[in-house]
Design a protein around this motif. Sequence first.
Motif, mmCIF file in Angstrom:
data_model
loop_
_atom_site.group_PDB
_atom_site.id
_atom_site.type_symbol
_atom_site.label_atom_id
_atom_site.label_comp_id
_atom_site.label_asym_id
_atom_site.label_seq_id
_atom_site.Cartn_x
_atom_site.Cartn_y
_atom_site.Cartn_z
ATOM 1 N N VAL A 1 0.855 -1.188 0.000
ATOM 2 C CA VAL A 1 0.000 0.000 0.000
ATOM 3 C C VAL A 1 0.890 1.237 0.000
ATOM 4 C CG1 VAL A 1 -1.781 1.274 1.252
ATOM 5 C CG2 VAL A 1 -1.825 -1.236 1.232
ATOM 6 N N VAL A 2 0.647 2.127 -0.961
ATOM 7 C CA VAL A 2 1.486 3.316 -1.110
ATOM 8 C C VAL A 2 0.609 4.556 -1.182
ATOM 9 C CG1 VAL A 2 3.257 1.990 -2.327
ATOM 10 C CG2 VAL A 2 1.535 3.241 -3.643
ATOM 11 N N ASP A 3 1.236 5.723 -0.998
ATOM 12 C CA ASP A 3 0.523 6.982 -1.194
ATOM 13 C C ASP A 3 -0.047 7.041 -2.600
ATOM 14 O OD1 ASP A 3 1.089 7.904 1.357
ATOM 15 O OD2 ASP A 3 2.958 8.872 0.749
ATOM 16 N N ASP A 4 -1.251 7.595 -2.719
ATOM 17 C CA ASP A 4 -1.947 7.600 -4.000
ATOM 18 C C ASP A 4 -1.101 8.179 -5.131
ATOM 19 O OD1 ASP A 4 -3.981 7.013 -2.107
ATOM 20 O OD2 ASP A 4 -5.493 7.742 -3.509
ATOM 21 N N ALA A 5 -0.394 9.251 -4.862
ATOM 22 C CA ALA A 5 0.369 9.934 -5.903
ATOM 23 C C ALA A 5 1.547 9.121 -6.411
ATOM 24 C CB ALA A 5 0.862 11.287 -5.389
ATOM 25 N N ARG A 6 1.923 8.062 -5.684
ATOM 26 C CA ARG A 6 3.112 7.285 -6.057
ATOM 27 C C ARG A 6 2.788 5.913 -6.623
ATOM 28 N NH1 ARG A 6 7.722 9.294 -3.842
ATOM 29 N NH2 ARG A 6 8.653 8.063 -5.507
ATOM 30 N N ILE A 7 1.521 5.619 -6.856
ATOM 31 C CA ILE A 7 1.155 4.248 -7.231
ATOM 32 C C ILE A 7 1.809 3.828 -8.543
ATOM 33 C CG2 ILE A 7 -1.031 5.027 -8.265
ATOM 34 C CD1 ILE A 7 -2.197 2.288 -7.448
ATOM 35 N N ASP B 1 3.813 -5.986 -16.583
ATOM 36 C CA ASP B 1 2.713 -5.216 -16.013
ATOM 37 C C ASP B 1 1.478 -6.107 -16.019
ATOM 38 O OD1 ASP B 1 0.414 -3.499 -15.778
ATOM 39 O OD2 ASP B 1 1.687 -1.790 -16.274
ATOM 40 N N ALA B 2 0.933 -6.352 -14.828
ATOM 41 C CA ALA B 2 -0.204 -7.276 -14.708
ATOM 42 C C ALA B 2 -1.408 -6.596 -14.074
ATOM 43 C CB ALA B 2 0.207 -8.505 -13.890
ATOM 44 N N ARG B 3 -1.572 -5.316 -14.338
ATOM 45 C CA ARG B 3 -2.647 -4.558 -13.697
ATOM 46 C C ARG B 3 -4.033 -5.110 -14.006
ATOM 47 N NH1 ARG B 3 -1.845 1.326 -15.873
ATOM 48 N NH2 ARG B 3 0.336 0.683 -15.640
ATOM 49 N N GLN B 4 -4.174 -5.851 -15.103
ATOM 50 C CA GLN B 4 -5.479 -6.420 -15.452
ATOM 51 C C GLN B 4 -5.960 -7.439 -14.434
ATOM 52 O OE1 GLN B 4 -2.651 -7.027 -17.054
ATOM 53 N NE2 GLN B 4 -2.414 -9.232 -17.295
ATOM 54 N N ASN B 5 -5.084 -7.855 -13.537
ATOM 55 C CA ASN B 5 -5.467 -8.841 -12.514
ATOM 56 C C ASN B 5 -6.057 -8.209 -11.264
ATOM 57 O OD1 ASN B 5 -4.545 -11.018 -14.075
ATOM 58 N ND2 ASN B 5 -2.449 -10.726 -13.370
ATOM 59 N N GLY B 6 -6.257 -6.887 -11.271
ATOM 60 C CA GLY B 6 -6.791 -6.228 -10.085
ATOM 61 C C GLY B 6 -7.894 -5.251 -10.410
ATOM 62 N N PRO B 7 -8.574 -4.734 -9.379
ATOM 63 C CA PRO B 7 -9.664 -3.767 -9.589
ATOM 64 C C PRO B 7 -9.151 -2.458 -10.176
ATOM 65 C CG PRO B 7 -9.682 -4.676 -7.342
ATOM 66 C CD PRO B 7 -8.385 -5.070 -7.965
ATOM 67 N N ARG B 8 -10.039 -1.730 -10.812
ATOM 68 C CA ARG B 8 -9.662 -0.438 -11.377
ATOM 69 C C ARG B 8 -9.126 0.466 -10.271
ATOM 70 N NH1 ARG B 8 -10.152 1.974 -16.003
ATOM 71 N NH2 ARG B 8 -11.388 0.267 -16.882
ATOM 72 N N GLY B 9 -8.042 1.147 -10.588
ATOM 73 C CA GLY B 9 -7.410 2.028 -9.616
ATOM 74 C C GLY B 9 -6.262 1.394 -8.871
ATOM 75 N N THR B 10 -6.022 0.095 -9.092
ATOM 76 C CA THR B 10 -4.894 -0.603 -8.477
ATOM 77 C C THR B 10 -3.895 -0.991 -9.560
ATOM 78 O OG1 THR B 10 -5.817 -2.843 -8.624
ATOM 79 C CG2 THR B 10 -6.452 -1.515 -6.711
ATOM 80 N N ARG B 11 -2.746 -1.459 -9.139
ATOM 81 C CA ARG B 11 -1.712 -1.878 -10.070
ATOM 82 C C ARG B 11 -1.172 -3.239 -9.632
ATOM 83 N NH1 ARG B 11 -3.905 1.635 -12.216
ATOM 84 N NH2 ARG B 11 -3.073 3.610 -13.028
ATOM 85 N N ASP C 1 4.128 -12.112 -7.446
ATOM 86 C CA ASP C 1 3.102 -11.155 -7.844
ATOM 87 C C ASP C 1 3.091 -10.013 -6.829
ATOM 88 O OD1 ASP C 1 1.937 -12.389 -10.170
ATOM 89 O OD2 ASP C 1 1.048 -13.881 -8.834
ATOM 90 N N TRP C 2 3.432 -8.794 -7.306
ATOM 91 C CA TRP C 2 3.341 -7.586 -6.486
ATOM 92 C C TRP C 2 2.000 -6.915 -6.790
ATOM 93 C CZ3 TRP C 2 7.236 -6.082 -3.157
ATOM 94 C CH2 TRP C 2 8.527 -6.601 -3.367
ATOM 95 N N HIS C 3 1.206 -6.666 -5.761
ATOM 96 C CA HIS C 3 -0.049 -5.933 -5.908
ATOM 97 C C HIS C 3 0.150 -4.584 -5.231
ATOM 98 C CE1 HIS C 3 -2.111 -9.662 -7.161
ATOM 99 N NE2 HIS C 3 -1.301 -10.235 -6.293
ATOM 100 N N VAL C 4 0.034 -3.503 -5.989
ATOM 101 C CA VAL C 4 0.296 -2.163 -5.474
ATOM 102 C C VAL C 4 -1.026 -1.401 -5.429
ATOM 103 C CG1 VAL C 4 1.664 -0.065 -5.738
ATOM 104 C CG2 VAL C 4 2.575 -2.260 -6.548
ATOM 105 N N HIS C 5 -1.460 -1.036 -4.214
ATOM 106 C CA HIS C 5 -2.758 -0.392 -4.041
ATOM 107 C C HIS C 5 -2.597 0.977 -3.398
ATOM 108 C CE1 HIS C 5 -5.299 -4.358 -4.169
ATOM 109 N NE2 HIS C 5 -4.441 -4.257 -5.170
ATOM 110 N N PRO C 6 -3.434 1.944 -3.778
ATOM 111 C CA PRO C 6 -3.375 3.275 -3.174
ATOM 112 C C PRO C 6 -3.999 3.271 -1.778
ATOM 113 C CG PRO C 6 -5.185 3.178 -4.731
ATOM 114 C CD PRO C 6 -4.481 1.852 -4.820
#
Length: 240
Positions: free
Chosen positions: A59-65, A86-96, A112-117
Amino acid sequence: MNARSSAPPAPRLAGIRSRWLGAATAGLPGDSNVVGAALVGSLGAGRWDDWSDIDLLVVVDDARIDDYAAPGRLARGLGNATVVVDARQNGPRGTRAVSGQYLVDGLPLWVDWHVHPVSRASWPADSTVIFDRRGLGRLTATFSEYLNAGEREEATPKSPDEHRALRLALVPIAGKLIARRSPETARLIEFIGGPHAPDGAWKDHLAALRRLLGGFAALDLPDSVAAGHAYLDLVEKTLD
């Protein structure tokens, strides 16, 4: 090994995973832009075995996602990252999300790294929190349920070579399914480019994967190909 797992022991793989995870997460608490981190997937839920891969929620600050979701940005573990996508398609919109194959001691490890705001972050019910600076809440949903809820992010375009590199990195994943005697083995082998053989014996599946590895030489990823062969040799030795 988790007492609930029926997979055969593979202590070398478990040791590589443990060392990589320790090295990769050691610096996260000292990064002021990282709000928290947790193990998700089988490790977070306590359903792991020696063959399990790593799923990390950061979980990171929104501006740094987007900074943290750049391929290679979070690759701080041991060994070398050979295939990172880049596997962003594996998560909800707004996540990476970023997925990668790392080579440690000649064997591949999938992460698998999941990066969320932080603005939309909570810890899934089946996660194991590593650290949390802000006391985030906990969901009633599992991580899998959370990922599959709502609208997905759109996939980023990939070149033919990137698709082939991903299929190469999936060969050890198919090997893991063989070790676990998973009914999904044949389907993944076919997805990678192998034959349709739903009733194949495990040795037939291994042979098909070895043939597939021979076709990836043109990608100029010899270390990944060699690690795939080493992994399949480990699978064979374990099951014999």
